[in-house]
Design a protein around this motif. Structure first.
Motif, short mmCIF file in Angstrom:
data_model
loop_
_atom_site.label_atom_id
_atom_site.label_comp_id
_atom_site.label_asym_id
_atom_site.label_seq_id
_atom_site.Cartn_x
_atom_site.Cartn_y
_atom_site.Cartn_z
N HIS A 174 6.88 -4.50 -3.31
CA HIS A 174 5.63 -3.66 -3.54
C HIS A 174 4.57 -3.17 -2.45
O HIS A 174 4.95 -3.71 -0.68
CB HIS A 174 4.85 -4.59 -3.71
CG HIS A 174 4.93 -5.19 -5.25
ND1 HIS A 174 5.73 -4.48 -6.50
CD2 HIS A 174 5.15 -6.36 -5.93
CE1 HIS A 174 6.26 -5.10 -6.99
NE2 HIS A 174 5.20 -6.43 -7.17
N GLU A 176 2.59 -1.50 0.88
CA GLU A 176 0.23 -2.28 0.75
C GLU A 176 -0.30 -0.97 2.09
O GLU A 176 0.80 -1.22 3.20
CB GLU A 176 -0.19 -3.39 1.56
CG GLU A 176 -1.56 -3.84 0.96
CD GLU A 176 -1.51 -4.85 1.53
OE1 GLU A 176 -2.88 -5.45 1.98
OE2 GLU A 176 -0.90 -6.18 1.43
N LYS A 193 -2.67 -1.65 -3.06
CA LYS A 193 -0.53 -2.44 -3.30
C LYS A 193 -0.88 -1.22 -4.54
O LYS A 193 -1.14 -0.62 -5.00
CB LYS A 193 -0.20 -3.96 -3.59
CG LYS A 193 -0.30 -4.76 -2.99
CD LYS A 193 -0.48 -6.14 -3.37
CE LYS A 193 0.15 -7.18 -1.77
NZ LYS A 193 1.89 -6.59 -1.58
N TRP A 443 -4.43 -3.31 -6.95
CA TRP A 443 -3.39 -2.12 -6.93
C TRP A 443 -4.14 -0.58 -6.93
O TRP A 443 -5.67 -0.75 -6.98
CB TRP A 443 -3.38 -2.26 -8.54
CG TRP A 443 -2.12 -3.50 -9.20
CD1 TRP A 443 -2.49 -4.53 -9.17
CD2 TRP A 443 -0.37 -3.89 -8.28
NE1 TRP A 443 -1.13 -5.71 -9.67
CE2 TRP A 443 -0.19 -4.73 -8.39
CE3 TRP A 443 0.10 -3.33 -7.21
CZ2 TRP A 443 1.05 -5.73 -9.18
CZ3 TRP A 443 1.61 -3.62 -6.63
CH2 TRP A 443 1.34 -4.91 -7.21
#
Length: 566
Positions: A174, A176, A193, A443
Motif C-alpha cells: 500500500h 502513503e 493511503k 484511505w
C-alpha cells in the motif's frame, strides 16, 4: 502474447509492456541492430517522413533521412551503441525535432519528439543549475519527510505540475503520501493511503526498469505500432524502456476519475526495490516534459533514492546501537547462562521491552517455555507446527491470520509475531508476540470500490478521505527491530553452541548438528557482508555527487544539431 483489455480476474496480467501503441506527440522507429533495417514503426511515421508504411518497413534509415542527420547518427552507431542518453536535434521539412535512443537485445529504438528551439537555448544552464542546487541542499535534511519536502519544493517550478507528492510503499505494498506540495485549492492527499491494487505488479516492475514515466494528456489518442507483430521473430514490440509508451485504458480512467489531465512519476529505489515514487499531477491541461526536464528529473530521483537509502540505513544502525546498549547486561547474562529458558525468564522485562513485544515462546533443548502468552496451548501448538515450513531465519508478520488463514483468531490471541530460528534441524526457535492494536487507516477513497456492474475493470471514482477501522493486526515490526533480531539471534546461537560443546550429556549428535549449522551461518554471514561491501562501494562510485553533477551537466548539454530540409 498480444495486448488485450483486462478484466477484474486478470488485472495483474495486463501486458502493458507490449501495449502496442505510443503517445501521439512522438514517433518510434525500431531497427535491427545488425543491418539497421526498419522492422516496426509507429503509424504516424508515415506522416513524418511523407512515405507509405509499406515502403518504410524493410528500408534502412539511409533511404529516409537526410545526409546531415545520418552523418552524426552513423558516428553514434559505430562508437556508442550502448549509450542510452544519446540525443540529436535535427530538422525535417523546416520543423525541429529531437532524437533519443535506447537499445534492446537485437533492436535499436529511435524515439523522435518535436523540439522547442526557445527551450533549447536555456535548458542546459537552467537544469544543470537545479541539479547542482539539489546536490548541495539534499545533504542537509535529517529525515525522509524533510528531504522529500525539499526535493518537491526545488523541482516544482521546473516541472510546472499542479501537485507533487512523495509516495512511500509499506510491506503490504500500500502507498502513503508522506510529503506534498500543491497549488491553492487543490485537493490534499498528505497522510492518505492508497491500496496496492492501484499499481498492479507488472506496473511496479516497469517502474523499476524505467525510472521515469510521463503521461502528457489523458485525452490523447494513442498511435498504433505497425506491424503489430515483427516478421523477423514473430514478436510484438516491447516498450518497457520507451518513454513514449502509451497508457493502459484502466489507468487512463483512473487518472480521469482523479480529475487529472497529465501525470509524471519518478521511481525511488532503495536496495533494488521500489521503495516509493515521486508523483506529479496536473489538472489544468496537458503537460509534456521535454527531454532536458526528464533527464534532470531522473538524476534528481537518483539523488533522492540515495539520500533516502542512507537515512534508512542510519536509522536502522542507530536503532540497533540503542537496543544493544539497553540489553547489554541481558545479552551478557544469556552468554553465561547454563539454562536458556531460565535466563530468558529472569530477563523477561528487558527482553520484551527491547522488542516492544507482549509475550514470548521458546522451544529449545527438547523443552518449551512461555511468558505472558494468553492464547490456548492448542493454538500455540498449531502455530508452531507452521514454523518448519518457513525458510527465513528471522521472520515477521503483523497479521498472523493473513499468513496462516486456517488458524482461528480472537482478540485474546496474539496478532503479530517475530520468529527467530535457533536450529533448523533441531526445530528450535524463539518467537515474540504482539497483541492486537486496532488501527484507523485514512484511505484516499474507498479501496474496495473497484468495479462497475460488469466484469470489466473500473477504477474507483472517489479519492477523498475514507476511514477504515482495522482489527486483527498488531503494530508493525520496524527495520531496526528486525536488524536487532538478527544480531540477537547470533548471540543466542553462540551461547547455545558453547553450552552444547561444554556439557558432555548433550551427546555428539547435537553438537555436530549445531556446529554444521553454525558453519553454514558463518559462511552465509560472510557472503552477506561481502555483498554489502560491494553494494556500498557501488553506491559510492555511482552516486559521488561532485562527479555526478559534472556528468549531469554533460548529459544535459545541448544536443548536437544538424540542419537539412528534406
Amino acid at each position: 502474447m498480444n495486448y488485450s483489455t483486462p478484466t477484474l480476474d486478470d488485472c495483474d496480467k495486463e501486458p502493458i509492456h507490449i501495449i502496442g501503441s505510443i503517445q501521439s506527440y512522438g514517433y518510434v522507429l525500431v531497427l535491427n541492430r545488425a543491418d539497421l533495417i526498419i522492422e516496426q514503426v509507429s503509424k504516424n511515421v508515415e506522416r513524418l517522413l511523407d512515405t507509405p508504411l509499406d515502403i518504410i518497413i524493410g528500408s534502412t534509415i539511409d533511404d529516409l533521412f537526410p545526409f546531415s542527420f545520418l552523418e552524426h547518427f552513423n558516428h553514434y552507431i559505430n562508437d556508442a551503441q550502448e549509450n542510452h542518453h544519446y540525443s540529436l536535434s535535427f530538422e525535417l521539412n523546416k520543423k525541429p525535432y529531437i532524437l533519443s535512443t535506447h537499445v534492446g537485445e537485437r533492436l535499436l529504438f529511435l524515439e523522435i519528439e518535436p523540439d522547442e528551439l526557445d527551450d533549447r537555448k536555456t535548458s542546459y544552464h537552467r537544469y544543470a543549475e537545479l541539479i547542482e542546487t539539489v546536490s548541495h541542499e539534499i545533504e542537509k535534511p535529517e529525515s525522509v519527510e524533510e528531504v522529500s519536502e525539499l526535493v518537491l519544493r526545488l523541482m516544482k517550478p521546473m516541472l510546472g505540475f499542479d501537485r507533487m507528492m512523495v509516495y512511500q510503499f509499506d510491506e503490504d505494498e500500500h502507498g502513503e503520501v508522506i510529503a506534498e506540495l500543491a497549488d491553492d485549492g487543490a485537493e490534499k492527499y498528505l497522510g492518505l493511503k492508497f491500496p496496492a491494487t492501484d499499481i498492479p505488479k507488472q506496473a511496479r516492475q516497469l517502474y523499476l526498469e524505467n525510472m521515469i514515466r510521463g503521461i502528457w494528456d489523458v485525452n490523447d489518442t494513442p498511435v498504433a505500432i505497425y506491424p503489430e507483430i515483427r516478421e523477423s521473430d514473430q514478436k510484438p514490440l516491447d516498450l518497457t524502456h520507451s518513454f513514449l509508451r502509451s497508457v493502459s485504458p484502466i489507468h487512463v480512467q483512473y487518472l480521469k476519475n482523479m480529475g487529472l489531465r497529465a501525470s509524471f512519476s519518478i521511481s525511488i529505489v532503495v536496495r533494488q526495490k521500489l521503495w516509493g515514487m515521486l508523483l506529479c499531477h496536473h489538472s489544468s491541461g496537458p503537460n509534456r516534459l521535454n527531454i532536458h526536464q526528464r533527464r534532470a528529473s531522473s538524476f534528481i530521483g537518483s539523488m533522492l533514492s540515495q539520500k533516502i537509502s542512507g537515512l534508512l540505513e542510519e536509522q536502522k544502525l542507530n536503532g540497533l546501537r540503542t537496543r544493544m546498549k539497553g540489553v547489554r547486561e541481558t545479552v551478557s547474562s544469556l552468554l553465561n547462562a547454563e539454562n536458556l529458558h531460565q535466563a530468558l525468564a529472569d530477563n523477561k522485562s528487558a527482553l520484551l521491552q527491547s522488542f516492544k513485544a507482549d509475550a514470548y515462546f521458546l522451544s529449545h533443548g527438547g523443552e518449551t517455555s512461555k511468558e505472558d502468552v494468553e492464547a490456548s496451548a492448542d493454538w500455540v501448538d498449531a502455530l508452531c507446527l507452521k514454523f518448519a515450513g518457513i525458510k527465513p531465519q528471522v521472520f515477521h508478520t503483523h497479521h498472523i491470520t493473513t499468513i496462516f488463514p486456517d488458524l482461528s483468531y480472537d482478540e485474546n490471541q496474539p496478532a503479530g509475531l517475530l520468529l527467530i530460528k535457533l536450529s533448523r534441524d533441531l526445530n528450535e526457535f524463539l518467537v515474540f508476540f504482539r497483541n492486537e492494536q486496532p488501527q484507523t487507516v485514512n484511505w484516499g477513497g474507498n479501496p474496495r470500490e473497484r468495479s462497475n456492474k460488469t466484469n470489466a475493470l473500473h477504477p474507483r471514482h472517489s479519492f477523498s478521505l475514507w476511514k477504515e477501522e482495522l482489527r486483527g493486526s498488531s503494530v508493525r515490526w520496524t527495520p531496526e527491530e528486525l536488524l536487532f533480531a538478527e544480531e540477537f539471534r547470533m548471540h543466542l546461537i553462540e551461547n547455545i553452541l558453547i553450552l552444547a560443546t561444554r556439557n558432555s550429556y548433550t551427546g555428539g549428535f547435537e553438537v555436530r548438528k549445531r556446529l554444521e549449522e553454525r558453519n553454514i551461518e558463518l559462511e552465509a554471514h560472510n557472503q552477506k557482508l561481502k555483498s554489502e561491501i560491494e553494494r556500498l562501494q557501488g553506491m559510492e562510485s555511482n552516486f559521488n555527487l561532485n562527479q555526478e553533477v559534472l556528468n549531469a551537466r554533460k548529459s544535459l548539454a545541448e544536443p548536437k544539431k544538424v540542419k537539412k530540409n528534406k
